[in-house]
Design a protein around this motif. Structure first.
Motif, PDB file in Angstrom:
ATOM      1  N   SER A   1      48.837  40.542  25.976  1.00 37.11           N
ATOM      2  CA  SER A   1      47.851  40.452  24.900  1.00 37.11           C
ATOM      3  C   SER A   1      46.771  41.508  25.116  1.00 37.11           C
ATOM      4  N   PRO A   2      45.976  41.811  24.089  1.00 35.19           N
ATOM      5  CA  PRO A   2      44.994  42.902  24.206  1.00 35.19           C
ATOM      6  C   PRO A   2      44.038  42.764  25.388  1.00 35.19           C
ATOM      7  N   GLY A   3      43.464  41.585  25.591  1.00 33.88           N
ATOM      8  CA  GLY A   3      42.511  41.401  26.678  1.00 33.88           C
ATOM      9  C   GLY A   3      43.165  41.478  28.043  1.00 33.88           C
ATOM     10  N   ALA A   4      44.334  40.878  28.188  1.00 29.74           N
ATOM     11  CA  ALA A   4      45.043  40.912  29.464  1.00 29.74           C
ATOM     12  C   ALA A   4      45.467  42.333  29.811  1.00 29.74           C
ATOM     13  N   LEU A   5      45.933  43.074  28.805  1.00 28.37           N
ATOM     14  CA  LEU A   5      46.341  44.461  29.048  1.00 28.37           C
ATOM     15  C   LEU A   5      45.155  45.312  29.475  1.00 28.37           C
ATOM     16  N   ALA A   6      44.006  45.114  28.818  1.00 27.43           N
ATOM     17  CA  ALA A   6      42.807  45.871  29.187  1.00 27.43           C
ATOM     18  C   ALA A   6      42.375  45.536  30.611  1.00 27.43           C
ATOM     19  N   LEU A   7      42.389  44.247  30.969  1.00 21.99           N
ATOM     20  CA  LEU A   7      41.974  43.847  32.314  1.00 21.99           C
ATOM     21  C   LEU A   7      42.932  44.400  33.362  1.00 21.99           C
ATOM     22  N   GLY A   8      44.226  44.278  33.141  1.00 20.08           N
ATOM     23  CA  GLY A   8      45.188  44.795  34.110  1.00 20.08           C
ATOM     24  C   GLY A   8      45.054  46.290  34.295  1.00 20.08           C
ATOM     25  N   ARG A   9      44.852  47.005  33.208  1.00 23.46           N
ATOM     26  CA  ARG A   9      44.680  48.458  33.281  1.00 23.46           C
ATOM     27  C   ARG A   9      43.421  48.814  34.054  1.00 23.46           C
ATOM     28  N   LEU A  10      42.332  48.117  33.779  1.00 21.48           N
ATOM     29  CA  LEU A  10      41.065  48.425  34.447  1.00 21.48           C
ATOM     30  C   LEU A  10      41.107  48.058  35.926  1.00 21.48           C
ATOM     31  N   LEU A  11      41.772  46.954  36.270  1.00 23.33           N
ATOM     32  CA  LEU A  11      41.880  46.580  37.687  1.00 23.33           C
ATOM     33  C   LEU A  11      42.684  47.624  38.455  1.00 23.33           C
ATOM     34  N   ALA A  12      43.784  48.086  37.868  1.00 25.76           N
ATOM     35  CA  ALA A  12      44.581  49.133  38.531  1.00 25.76           C
ATOM     36  C   ALA A  12      43.772  50.411  38.675  1.00 25.76           C
ATOM     37  N   GLY A  13      43.007  50.743  37.651  1.00 25.57           N
ATOM     38  CA  GLY A  13      42.171  51.935  37.725  1.00 25.57           C
ATOM     39  C   GLY A  13      41.061  51.809  38.738  1.00 25.57           C
ATOM     40  N   ALA A  14      40.407  50.642  38.769  1.00 25.88           N
ATOM     41  CA  ALA A  14      39.298  50.433  39.705  1.00 25.88           C
ATOM     42  C   ALA A  14      39.774  50.471  41.152  1.00 25.88           C
ATOM     43  N   LEU A  15      40.938  49.883  41.433  1.00 25.65           N
ATOM     44  CA  LEU A  15      41.467  49.913  42.792  1.00 25.65           C
ATOM     45  C   LEU A  15      41.807  51.342  43.214  1.00 25.65           C
ATOM     46  N   THR A  16      42.392  52.107  42.318  1.00 24.23           N
ATOM     47  CA  THR A  16      42.727  53.502  42.633  1.00 24.23           C
ATOM     48  C   THR A  16      41.474  54.324  42.887  1.00 24.23           C
ATOM     49  N   LEU A  17      40.504  54.189  41.991  1.00 22.52           N
ATOM     50  CA  LEU A  17      39.265  54.953  42.136  1.00 22.52           C
ATOM     51  C   LEU A  17      38.479  54.513  43.364  1.00 22.52           C
ATOM     52  N   GLY A  18      38.468  53.209  43.637  1.00 24.91           N
ATOM     53  CA  GLY A  18      37.756  52.716  44.816  1.00 24.91           C
ATOM     54  C   GLY A  18      38.339  53.269  46.100  1.00 24.91           C
ATOM     55  N   ALA A  19      39.664  53.343  46.168  1.00 26.00           N
ATOM     56  CA  ALA A  19      40.311  53.898  47.364  1.00 26.00           C
ATOM     57  C   ALA A  19      39.948  55.365  47.542  1.00 26.00           C
ATOM     58  N   ILE A  20      39.918  56.114  46.443  1.00 25.38           N
ATOM     59  CA  ILE A  20      39.557  57.536  46.530  1.00 25.38           C
ATOM     60  C   ILE A  20      38.106  57.695  46.974  1.00 25.38           C
ATOM     61  N   CYS A  21      37.237  56.834  46.455  1.00 27.45           N
ATOM     62  CA  CYS A  21      35.825  56.905  46.854  1.00 27.45           C
ATOM     63  C   CYS A  21      35.645  56.618  48.338  1.00 27.45           C
TER      64      CYS A  21
END
Length: 324
Positions: A47-67
């Motif tokens: 669903s729209p909200g679940a897809l947005a959350l999953g995408r953002l969590l994957a992005g945040a974890l990737t960016l956090g690791a790089i930081c």
């Protein structure tokens, strides 16, 4: 005695920042275009909200690791206002509203409404940031907007358009524009990686109410849909938003917004290559208009050709009269 001075062209290394920014913008639009193909797969299972959350969590974890690897640390206090606003509007609200809106309207209506965003960016940038609105930018955006609408209409099926869907797409466009304009000042105080990482985190926090939906839908979703969701978070979000911020820090918000009009043309090409959707002549014409408009909006007046400059003769000073 007359003297002459020959102007020389700037050394190649003087253009390096400009070329890097152009390369970063190119990476952004290519990855954002690829996101449309992945969203088709992931959107069938999430669903729209679940897809947005999953995408953002994957992005945040990737960016956090790089930081952590780069030891970036927290952004300065002066950057947090822009990061928070862009995170709420662009990373959070925009993604949910767009996912939801595109389920309610056909592609033509979505193209018409959502592609108002770059126009709003230029207008808000001029009003709030003092950005210039050169005629080339306005002309290029007009051409690209016409091309984006042409692509959307030519690729539309017989789907209908609900009032709710139109409103959601319009709100997504407004949120996108507001998020970009808010992000621009933050980049004067923090790095592109910091602004993107913490903006993504803010968006993820905003989407936490969809956690239950994400967990339930992930249990039944096919592996391909989940992989597409992770891809959306790692590349079109983590990488593309970072390269966007890098380029935005080095140009105006209006010019960067106009660059995104290349996305519809790239979507046509990628759908052709990845999904076997052969575009019609009208679709190809619309894509060509998008690219032509981007080229016009990104162009600048050519500098005067290097030529021998002869200083005008002047009356000699009295103390120099004997030297002439």
């Amino acid at each position: 005695m007359m003297s002459s001075t020959r102007t020389s062209s700037p050394a190649p290394w003087h253009r390096r920042p400009e070329l890097l920014a152009a390369g970063a913008a190119t990476v952004t639009v290519v990855l954002w275009a690829s996101a449309f193909v992945s969203i088709r797969s992931a959107g069938e299972a999430y669903s729209p909200g679940a897809l947005a959350l999953g995408r953002l969590l994957a992005g945040a974890l990737t960016l956090g690791a790089i930081c952590l690897v780069r030891r970036e640390g927290l952004p300065p206090r002066s950057a947090w206002r822009g990061i928070a606003i862009s995170g709420l509007l662009w990373f959070g609200f925009y993604m949910v509203a767009l996912n939801w809106g595109e389920q309610q309207v056909d592609a033509g209506t979505a193209a018409l409404v959502v592609n108002v965003g770059p126009i709003l960016i230029a207008l808000l940038g001029a009003r709030l940031l003092g950005d210039a609105l050169p005629p080339r930018l306005l002309a290029g955006m007009a051409v690209s907007f016409a091309g984006a609408v042409t692509v959307g209409l030519s690729m539309s099926g017989e789907g209908g358009s609900s009032l709710l869907g139109v409103v959601l797409c319009l709100l997504a466009a407004v949120a996108y524009a507001g998020g970009v304009v808010a992000q621009k000042p933050a980049l004067a105080h923090a790095s592109a990686l910091q602004v993107t990482t913490f903006g993504c985190l803010v968006g993820a926090v905003l989407c936490l109410p969809f956690t239950g939906q994400l967990v339930a839908e992930a249990a039944d979703a096919p592996v391909s849909a989940t992989l597409n969701m992770v891809y959306l978070g790692v590349l079109p979000t983590a990488l593309a938003f970072t390269t966007w911020a890098y380029a935005l820090a080095r140009t105006t918000a209006g010019r960067m917004g106009a660059t995104t009009y290349a996305v519809p043309a790239l979507v046509v090409l990628m759908s052709w290559l990845a999904l076997g959707e052969v575009p019609g002549l009208l679709t190809l014409a619309g894509g060509a208009l998008c690219l032509a408009g981007v080229a016009v909006s990104r162009s600048r007046r050519r500098p005067a050709a290097p030529s021998e400059h002869i200083e005008p003769a002047t009356e000699p000073r009295r103390e120099d009269a004997g030297r002439i």
